[in-house]
Design an enzyme around this catalytic site. Structure first.
Site, short mmCIF file in Angstrom:
data_model
loop_
_atom_site.label_atom_id
_atom_site.label_comp_id
_atom_site.label_asym_id
_atom_site.label_seq_id
_atom_site.Cartn_x
_atom_site.Cartn_y
_atom_site.Cartn_z
N CYS B 89 -13.91 -8.10 -5.86
CA CYS B 89 -13.12 -9.36 -5.66
C CYS B 89 -13.62 -10.72 -7.32
O CYS B 89 -13.85 -9.67 -8.48
CB CYS B 89 -12.56 -10.12 -4.57
N HIS B 206 -11.92 -6.04 -0.71
CA HIS B 206 -11.90 -6.60 0.55
C HIS B 206 -13.11 -6.18 1.60
O HIS B 206 -11.98 -6.43 2.82
CB HIS B 206 -11.93 -8.21 0.79
N GLU B 208 -15.44 -6.90 3.80
CA GLU B 208 -15.42 -8.18 4.75
C GLU B 208 -13.83 -8.30 5.30
O GLU B 208 -14.49 -9.31 6.61
CB GLU B 208 -15.87 -8.59 4.34
#
Lengths: 745, 237
Positions: B89, B206, B208
């Site tokens: 990002c 993302h 994560e």
């Protein structure tokens, strides 16, 4: 000490600052002389409705404000504090930013978000979730869409950059908000018990710091602005709207939490309404001390700011910190690391007075205690009388409402109500996932669920208020707002624990408006006592009405409830999507026999005056207990509360979330329109695997809980009483796209 | 193998990355402050992460100021020496601004911030973060950005394609490319790329946020597992 450069103070000066003649006399009495302009300005903001709660505090005190898990009650600190176990506490609060958002939607909403987060981290709690409750006017108006765009953009830009997920909220549209929108923002934070920071100044002799952004001329008299009616000329008050900088706030958050760990901080308060004035006076008054403040030392954005401008500035992203003498360097090191201003502007004194200096001259000298709520700030008992429109409501006769001839068409109308359709266009502009705690990203629940890392627990969070119900009956409507919030948390598998409230009403000097306020408080208090969810704090926003061409239109009374719930085991979160074909659909609760105040009545029949829908507090409580048991005993596979749009919309939401259709039957003992679209309270749609049907029925029968078997989950179509309402995906397309299409107009 | 997560002022996915790498994947991971000048305690075979967020408020342009942070010359040296650098990002935006990856990230075509699940098609397994995945595999991984529309000139896009540097493309849940499935209007539907030496990766989505059963999505985990397996393999040969 009289500064000749300032305007001569007369009763007219006081009136211009929003004070009454009586208040001005009282100030002279307190001061023992006529105050100078700086001092009068200080009184005017501290005694404004926004800071003093002068017209609401008598009633607010009737709300239940303590209870089992409460560590800090309402009004004691910046926000309430609730024990959530594992040595952790939750600080949460909701606040309005209505008037700034009506004038400048982007900055108004953005700074509303920033302000409420500061309230939380000034206590030492790290914000982990944000919610918001928004009310707009008619979406067909270009003006409304401009406001929606600005507010959503403002909330998104601020919250996204700040790095706290926006996990839930609500958006309603109603003509009563055409000029005066409502923007209520809620922040939820977590702190270790014993590591909180108080908003008290502590003993005399300690240095006082201002940290964060420099002080500018923005937002001067914002608190006064928030305490007057919006008028056609309100746009001229634009300088009263603050400008936000979420990047500064993010740095301020990290620096503040790090600074607390140094042990150098005695007390801390954020600067929101009334800036330096409010933070110095409230912190001093809490400890019974005074402060000597040198305004020359406060970093400013421009030269030659007048004392009252510095005192009243509502520049964002600032904090007032009292440090332990001798430990200042620890504080300064942290703020230096984060490249933030940290300036010593004075010290605490034993005088009990706030003494402000500029250019070596004392420019204001006022007793701290006299300024604050619970101290010298005025407290008023207001008159109230039953609103005349209630007669119109009493005249409503459901028997005169004809049944729709085409049920599918009626369902389509209700389903396409702006208050029913998906708010995806709004919430996809908010980062709802950052911090990786949001359990409702990939699971559908009635309340947002945010896990607490390092524990098995999660928080269930919701905001609720159907203001049409409150308008119809302030007492019942406010009870419903609390009940619905609790129901949402229960349907998520959580235990309701506490609430924060944002009380949005019209002008309190209007007895009919004040009637709404009084009865809403009574209803809210009663419901909170029933659910054992004390009020931890919140905010009152009066003057939500607009004067246009001599006609005053108050908004619907909107006492927004922000509720906190706890799931002891986050993995036991309950969801509302239908899980499998063949599952049986039940409704827990009594079928609906009324169409009062429903979307259906408004949208299909154009009727705006009818009583609040059926509600009984004990019945509601029993239903919630039953649903909790069904979830705990793992009998049901989904649970979804019935709200706007009635049973039909509830079933559709379960179906869309699970991508599965359903076939149900209505009950001939009830009006079919009421059964499908009525909004009587205390109902929950659940689904169960056939093998557990008996268990469900036995449990509900043995506990005398009313229920009905509605039908089953099947196929990809909607079937009601054997009539095919069409394919699920066609309905879903309307549901998902209505708002984005409208916003593109 | 060791991970370092760079913390810029305004980074806000740094803790998420620390949690996934440390708690979920059980790896050694430390934070690196943007005012540091050196990555001396990292070796080739370690990985530096530039996390998501709004470094320097994204003022001026996303990543435009962060690329001048004190730590960046060390990150660039580390990348040139063959160390793994992974930008997610805002981190991807910084890598592009720093010239470690080609192209730029423009404002989303709808001019709005977008946060939602997207579906990514694995375009190549010739990279450490995709090596263990299947070519054409579809992953559900969320995005959250306002400036994620990948853009580069025709020649650069052609080079990326020719060199097999496109790691992920936005797609439908069943792996089809379409305008509707391209949330930000990215050129060639690009969601993530690597550099020509295949040790610097950038992606807007993302992973994560999609690496735990508790969150209801583990599709992102494969990227971390892939990188770990790759490094372990290299260590043994």
């Amino acid at each position: 000490m009289t500064s000749t450069a300032e305007p001569q103070v007369t009763v007219q000066t006081a009136r211009n600052l929003g004070l009454t003649e009586e208040e001005f006399s009282r100030i002279i009495e307190i001061m023992g002389r006529v105050p100078n302009f700086n001092e009068l300005s200080v009184f005017s903001v501290m005694w404004s409705e926004h800071c003093s709660y002068k017209n609401s505090i008598l009633w607010l005190k009737t709300l239940p404000r303590n209870g089992g898990r409460l560590l800090v009650g309402a009004g004691e600190e910046n926000a309430g504090l609730v024990d959530i176990g594992n040595g952790l506490a939750c600080a949460f609060k909701i606040e309005s930013h209505n008037h700034p958002s009506a004038i400048e939607p982007y900055q108004g909403a953005a700074t509303g978000v920033g302000g409420i987060h500061r309230d939380i981290f000034t206590m030492g709690a790290r914000p982990i979730a944000a919610l918001n409750s928004l009310r707009f006017g008619n979406p067909d108006l270009k003006h409304t869409r401009r406001l929606v765009r600005g507010v959503v953009h403002g909330i998104g830009d601020y919250g996204n950059c700040f790095g706290v997920p926006t996990v839930g909220g609500e958006v309603y549209f109603n003509d009563c908000y055409n000029q005066n929108i409502l923007v209520n923002a809620m922040s939820v934070g977590i702190v270790r018990v014993g590591e909180t920071v108080s908003a008290a100044a502590g003993p005399p002799g300690n240095p006082v710091f201002i940290v964060g952004s420099a002080t500018g001329k923005d937002g001067i008299h914002g608190a006064t602005f928030a305490s007057a009616d919006l008028t056609e000329n309100s746009a001229e008050d634009l300088p009263s709207v603050q400008v936000g900088d979420p990047f500064q706030e993010k740095l301020l958050l990290e620096a503040t939490l790090e600074a607390i760990q140094t042990g150098a901080i005695v007390g801390m308060q954020d600067m929101g309404a009334a800036g330096i004035t409010c933070s110095t006076s409230e912190m001093s008054a809490r400890s019974g001390v005074g402060m000597r403040i040198d305004l020359d030392k406060a970093p400013t954005r421009q030269a030659n700011m007048k004392p009252w401008e510095i005192l009243l500035s509502e520049s964002q992203e600032r904090m007032l910190i009292v440090a332990h003498k001798g430990m200042e360097h620890l504080l300064m090191e942290v703020f230096d690391k984060w490249d933030l201003e940290c300036a010593c502007i004075g010290e605490t004194t034993d005088t009990g007075r706030l003494e402000y200096y500029q250019h070596g001259e004392k420019v204001a000298d006022v007793p701290a205690e006299a300024l604050v709520l619970g101290g010298g700030a005025p407290v008023y008992k207001r008159e109230y009388s039953r609103p005349a429109y209630m007669d119109k409501i009493a005249q409503f006769k459901p028997s005169k409402i004809s049944m729709p001839k085409d049920w599918v068409a009626a369902a389509r109308q209700v389903f396409a109500s702006p208050n029913v359709v998906s708010k995806r266009w709004v919430y996809e502009q908010y980062d709802s996932m950052v911090r990786t705690n949001t359990l409702t990203t990939n699971r559908y629940s009635d309340a947002a669920v945010v896990r607490i890392k390092g524990t098995s627990k999660a928080l269930a969070l919701t905001t609720d208020c159907n203001s049409a119900y409150v308008y119809a009956d302030p007492y019942v409507g406010a009870m419903i707002a609390v009940a619905e919030a609790a129901r949402n948390i229960v349907c998520t598998g959580g235990e309701p624990v506490a609430i924060t409230n944002c009380l949005n009403f019209g002008n309190p000097y209007n007895p009919e408006v004040y009637y709404q306020f009084v009865y809403a408080i009574k209803g809210m208090g009663e419901a909170c006592r029933k659910f054992n969810t004390p009020v931890t704090g919140g905010n009152v926003s009066f003057y939500n009405q607009s004067v246009f061409q001599d006609c005053t239109e108050p908004v619907y009374p909107t006492p927004t409830i922000g509720m906190l719930g706890i799931l002891d085991d986050a993995s036991r979160q309950m969801t509302f999507d239908f899980k499998a074909e063949g599952d049986v659909i039940y409704m827990v609760g009594t079928p609906c026999g009324d169409i009062n105040s429903s979307e259906y009545l408004r949208i299909v029949h154009g009727i705006h005056y009818s009583p609040a829908p059926h509600f009984d507090l004990d019945e509601e409580y029993a239903i919630q207990q039953a649903v909790r048991a069904l979830i705990t005993q793992q009998i049901i596979r989904s649970a979804h509360d019935v709200s706007e749009g009635g049973l039909f919309v509830t079933l559709m939401e379960c179906a869309m979330a699970g991508s599965k259709g359903f076939a149900v039957e209505t009950d001939a003992n009830f009006r079919k329109d009421a059964y499908l679209f009525g909004e009587s309270q205390s109902r929950v749609v659940v689904s169960v695997v056939p093998a557990k049907e008996d268990e469900l029925v036995n449990y509900l029968n043995s506990h005398n809980v009313p229920f009905s078997r509605l039908g089953e989950v099947c196929g990809q179509h909607i079937q009601i009483d054997g009539e095919n309402f069409g394919a699920l995906d066609a309905w879903q397309t309307v549901y998902e796209h209505w708002l984005s299409d409208k916003m593109a107009e | 193998m060791k991970f370092g997560v760079v913390v810029f002022p305004g980074s806000n996915c740094d803790d998420d990355m620390m949690y996934v790498l440390g708690e979920v994947m059980g790896q050694e991971v430390v934070k690196i402050w943007h005012k540091d000048y050196s990555l001396d305690h990292f070796d080739v075979g370690d990985c530096i992460i530039l996390p998501g967020g709004f470094s320097y408020g994204d003022y001026l342009r996303a990543g435009a100021i962060a690329r001048f942070a004190h730590i960046m010359p060390a990150v660039m040296d580390f990348a040139r020496s063959g160390g793994y650098v992974w930008g997610i990002c805002n981190g991807f935006q910084i890598l592009c601004e720093a010239g470690l990856l080609p192209g730029v990230l423009l404002r989303n075509s709808n001019q709005q911030f977008i946060c939602k699940n997207t579906w990514l098609r694995v375009e190549t397994t010739q990279s450490p973060i995709t090596a263990s995945l299947m070519p054409g595999q579809v992953l559900r991984i969320p995005i959250a950005h306002a400036e994620g529309r990948y853009h580069a000139d025709e020649a650069t896009l052609q080079t990326l394609a020719d060199n097999d540097q496109i790691l992920f493309k936005y797609c439908t849940p069943d792996g089809q490319l379409s305008d509707e499935a391209n949330p930000n209007g990215a050129a060639m539907h690009i969601a993530g790329i690597c550099n020509s030496t295949r040790n610097v990766f950038g992606m807007m989505p993302h992973p994560e946020r999609a690496s735990e059963e508790a969150l209801g999505n583990t599709d992102g985990r494969g990227l971390f597992e892939s990188l770990l397996a790759c490094v372990a393999h290299e260590a043994t040969v």
